[in-house]
Design a protein around this motif. Structure first.
Motif, mmCIF file in Angstrom:
data_model
loop_
_atom_site.group_PDB
_atom_site.id
_atom_site.type_symbol
_atom_site.label_atom_id
_atom_site.label_comp_id
_atom_site.label_asym_id
_atom_site.label_seq_id
_atom_site.Cartn_x
_atom_site.Cartn_y
_atom_site.Cartn_z
ATOM 1 N N GLY A 1 2.583 -21.064 -0.094
ATOM 2 C CA GLY A 1 3.300 -19.834 -0.417
ATOM 3 C C GLY A 1 2.613 -18.585 0.103
ATOM 4 O O GLY A 1 3.028 -17.471 -0.209
ATOM 5 N N ILE A 2 1.595 -18.774 0.907
ATOM 6 C CA ILE A 2 0.844 -17.640 1.432
ATOM 7 C C ILE A 2 0.560 -17.913 2.908
ATOM 8 O O ILE A 2 0.242 -19.037 3.285
ATOM 9 N N LYS A 3 0.708 -16.913 3.748
ATOM 10 C CA LYS A 3 0.598 -17.124 5.195
ATOM 11 C C LYS A 3 -0.429 -16.170 5.814
ATOM 12 O O LYS A 3 -0.541 -15.008 5.390
ATOM 13 N N VAL A 4 -1.127 -16.668 6.826
ATOM 14 C CA VAL A 4 -2.084 -15.848 7.571
ATOM 15 C C VAL A 4 -1.340 -14.647 8.159
ATOM 16 O O VAL A 4 -0.255 -14.809 8.722
ATOM 17 N N GLY A 5 -1.900 -13.486 7.991
ATOM 18 C CA GLY A 5 -1.293 -12.250 8.485
ATOM 19 C C GLY A 5 -0.461 -11.529 7.436
ATOM 20 O O GLY A 5 -0.151 -10.349 7.593
ATOM 21 N N GLU A 6 -0.087 -12.236 6.368
ATOM 22 C CA GLU A 6 0.664 -11.611 5.282
ATOM 23 C C GLU A 6 -0.222 -10.546 4.631
ATOM 24 O O GLU A 6 -1.429 -10.745 4.489
ATOM 25 N N SER A 7 0.372 -9.436 4.230
ATOM 26 C CA SER A 7 -0.449 -8.391 3.623
ATOM 27 C C SER A 7 0.300 -7.672 2.515
ATOM 28 O O SER A 7 1.534 -7.759 2.416
ATOM 29 N N ARG A 8 -0.462 -6.983 1.704
ATOM 30 C CA ARG A 8 0.059 -6.114 0.640
ATOM 31 C C ARG A 8 -0.601 -4.760 0.804
ATOM 32 O O ARG A 8 -1.807 -4.675 1.039
ATOM 33 N N GLU A 9 0.203 -3.721 0.675
ATOM 34 C CA GLU A 9 -0.323 -2.366 0.771
ATOM 35 C C GLU A 9 0.153 -1.572 -0.440
ATOM 36 O O GLU A 9 1.311 -1.691 -0.833
ATOM 37 N N GLU A 10 -0.748 -0.768 -0.994
ATOM 38 C CA GLU A 10 -0.404 -0.013 -2.199
ATOM 39 C C GLU A 10 -1.237 1.267 -2.273
ATOM 40 O O GLU A 10 -2.425 1.255 -1.952
ATOM 41 N N VAL A 11 -0.601 2.340 -2.692
ATOM 42 C CA VAL A 11 -1.349 3.558 -3.014
ATOM 43 C C VAL A 11 -2.006 3.306 -4.359
ATOM 44 O O VAL A 11 -1.327 3.057 -5.356
ATOM 45 N N VAL A 12 -3.343 3.327 -4.386
ATOM 46 C CA VAL A 12 -4.074 2.982 -5.606
ATOM 47 C C VAL A 12 -4.433 4.209 -6.437
ATOM 48 O O VAL A 12 -4.715 4.075 -7.637
ATOM 49 N N VAL A 13 -4.433 5.370 -5.817
ATOM 50 C CA VAL A 13 -4.612 6.613 -6.574
ATOM 51 C C VAL A 13 -4.055 7.759 -5.730
ATOM 52 O O VAL A 13 -4.245 7.798 -4.527
ATOM 53 N N GLU A 14 -3.334 8.648 -6.398
ATOM 54 C CA GLU A 14 -2.846 9.860 -5.746
ATOM 55 C C GLU A 14 -3.552 11.048 -6.364
ATOM 56 O O GLU A 14 -3.627 11.166 -7.593
ATOM 57 N N ASP A 15 -4.078 11.924 -5.502
ATOM 58 C CA ASP A 15 -4.734 13.142 -5.971
ATOM 59 C C ASP A 15 -5.768 12.814 -7.057
ATOM 60 O O ASP A 15 -5.619 13.208 -8.215
ATOM 61 N N LEU A 16 -6.799 12.094 -6.649
ATOM 62 C CA LEU A 16 -7.860 11.708 -7.588
ATOM 63 C C LEU A 16 -8.400 12.943 -8.311
ATOM 64 O O LEU A 16 -8.818 13.903 -7.675
ATOM 65 N N LYS A 17 -8.390 12.891 -9.606
ATOM 66 C CA LYS A 17 -8.842 14.022 -10.429
ATOM 67 C C LYS A 17 -10.311 13.849 -10.829
ATOM 68 O O LYS A 17 -10.781 12.730 -11.037
ATOM 69 N N ARG A 18 -10.993 14.982 -10.966
ATOM 70 C CA ARG A 18 -12.375 14.941 -11.457
ATOM 71 C C ARG A 18 -12.431 14.283 -12.828
ATOM 72 O O ARG A 18 -13.401 13.615 -13.166
ATOM 73 N N THR A 19 -11.409 14.504 -13.599
ATOM 74 C CA THR A 19 -11.360 13.904 -14.939
ATOM 75 C C THR A 19 -11.472 12.387 -14.848
ATOM 76 O O THR A 19 -12.192 11.765 -15.628
ATOM 77 N N ARG A 20 -10.786 11.797 -13.886
ATOM 78 C CA ARG A 20 -10.841 10.341 -13.747
ATOM 79 C C ARG A 20 -12.243 9.887 -13.338
ATOM 80 O O ARG A 20 -12.715 8.847 -13.775
ATOM 81 N N ILE A 21 -12.900 10.674 -12.491
ATOM 82 C CA ILE A 21 -14.267 10.336 -12.080
ATOM 83 C C ILE A 21 -15.197 10.377 -13.294
ATOM 84 O O ILE A 21 -16.018 9.481 -13.497
ATOM 85 N N VAL A 22 -15.040 11.410 -14.127
ATOM 86 C CA VAL A 22 -15.879 11.525 -15.327
ATOM 87 C C VAL A 22 -15.530 10.407 -16.320
ATOM 88 O O VAL A 22 -16.420 9.843 -16.959
#
Length: 136
Positions: A7-28
């Motif tokens: 069920g999985i093939k060489v070259g298959e990929s997944r792409e995702e935005v993992v964070v938008e506009d990272l906030k300092r609050t999230r870093i803290v």
């Protein structure tokens, strides 16, 4: 989660935005969760005046965790055999990060992946590899 070798093939990929506009609050928040209160990540004056950076920046492990989520959302945490990254560039507050995970090979019950995260300018901030166990 069943992840079958057929069920999985060489070259298959997944792409995702993992964070938008990272906030300092999230870093803290990450500093609090991890216990890593290195002032490079939490103290603007220290980061600029003492360390010579333009400002605070995200922990590498925060970026690694955000990147790994795309992988574990795909294969599941219990199937992950190995995951390692190289930190290529700092991640700054305001950055938007996009991760791509690609199947590089499938050998019996093991799939090998490449992982890559870039910022909004296309600068690679993390690259790495992972392996996951598959059902035959």
């Amino acid at each position: 989660m069943a992840l079958r070798a057929d069920g999985i093939k060489v070259g298959e990929s997944r792409e995702e935005v993992v964070v938008e506009d990272l906030k300092r609050t999230r870093i803290v928040q990450y500093a609090g969760a991890s216990g890593d209160f290195n002032p490079l990540h939490t103290d603007q004056e220290f980061a600029v005046k003492v360390a010579g950076f333009p400002g605070v920046f995200a922990h590498g492990m925060l970026t690694m965790g955000l990147t790994g989520r795309v992988l574990t959302d795909w294969v599941g945490r219990d199937r992950l055999l190995r995951y390692g990254v190289r930190f290529k560039a700092p991640v700054w507050p305001g950055d938007t990060l996009t991760t791509t995970v690609t199947v590089e090979s499938v050998d019996g019950p093991v799939a090998e992946f490449s992982v890559r995260t870039v910022n909004q300018s296309g600068v690679e901030v993390v690259s790495g590899t992972a392996a996951a166990r598959l059902d035959l």
